[in-house]
Design an enzyme around this catalytic site. Sequence first.
Site, mmCIF file in Angstrom:
data_model
loop_
_atom_site.group_PDB
_atom_site.id
_atom_site.type_symbol
_atom_site.label_atom_id
_atom_site.label_comp_id
_atom_site.label_asym_id
_atom_site.label_seq_id
_atom_site.Cartn_x
_atom_site.Cartn_y
_atom_site.Cartn_z
ATOM 1 N N ASP A 82 -24.561 -8.976 13.625
ATOM 2 C CA ASP A 82 -25.871 -9.146 12.997
ATOM 3 C C ASP A 82 -25.992 -10.521 12.333
ATOM 4 O OD1 ASP A 82 -24.398 -8.922 10.652
ATOM 5 O OD2 ASP A 82 -25.255 -7.003 10.062
ATOM 6 N N GLU A 139 -18.496 -13.152 8.158
ATOM 7 C CA GLU A 139 -19.079 -12.869 9.482
ATOM 8 C C GLU A 139 -18.240 -13.536 10.573
ATOM 9 O OE1 GLU A 139 -21.513 -10.830 10.156
ATOM 10 O OE2 GLU A 139 -22.849 -10.754 8.429
ATOM 11 N N HIS A 165 -28.170 -3.416 9.273
ATOM 12 C CA HIS A 165 -28.637 -2.264 8.494
ATOM 13 C C HIS A 165 -29.754 -1.522 9.213
ATOM 14 C CE1 HIS A 165 -26.174 -3.951 5.314
ATOM 15 N NE2 HIS A 165 -26.775 -5.098 5.531
ATOM 16 N N ASP A 184 -20.220 -2.604 8.604
ATOM 17 C CA ASP A 184 -20.696 -2.927 7.263
ATOM 18 C C ASP A 184 -19.975 -2.074 6.220
ATOM 19 O OD1 ASP A 184 -22.641 -4.273 5.425
ATOM 20 O OD2 ASP A 184 -23.283 -2.198 5.120
ATOM 21 N N ASP A 216 -18.960 -7.314 11.378
ATOM 22 C CA ASP A 216 -19.856 -7.568 10.259
ATOM 23 C C ASP A 216 -19.042 -8.143 9.111
ATOM 24 O OD1 ASP A 216 -22.306 -7.712 8.960
ATOM 25 O OD2 ASP A 216 -22.258 -5.649 8.253
ATOM 26 N N GLY A 217 -19.714 -8.900 8.280
ATOM 27 C CA GLY A 217 -19.113 -9.450 7.083
ATOM 28 C C GLY A 217 -20.031 -9.200 5.911
#
Length: 150
Positions: free
Chosen positions: A69, A46, A119, A129, A8-9
């Site tokens: 994501d 990301e 999320h 995250d 994740d970024g």
Amino acid sequence: MHITIYTDGSSRGNPGPGGFGCVLLAGPHRKELSAGFRETTNNRMELMAVCVALETLKFEGSEVTLYSDSKYVVDAVEKRWVFGWEKKGFVGKKNPDLWMRFLRVYRRHRVRFVWVKGHAETVENNRCDQLAVAAASLPNLPADSGYQPE
């Protein structure tokens, strides 16, 4: 051995301070990675998360399932857009430095991408995250050397 990677970024502002987080799982082994930069974009973070995670793998030809994501990253690979961009020299595309970095490491392994809703209920994606947000919040962040403001 099969390797599962979550990435994740995150960035506060776009551009703004940003970070990435990765969780790598292989059998009983777990590794978490993260880093932050003082000015970058969410898409860069990301993609950088994916690059760093794949570069961490020790064995060529690893079988990897990578969860992200980021539609930006997952669609670019799964819909094969990035290979067309490469043929055209990434002309007019953002983040060519990271896409070239990605392709170098991607080709050393057998990687399958899976998009997950951000999320949501994916525990390891949520951990990524947390790592990304924490990394972006550190003091004295280094520059993202490849970031080019528009």
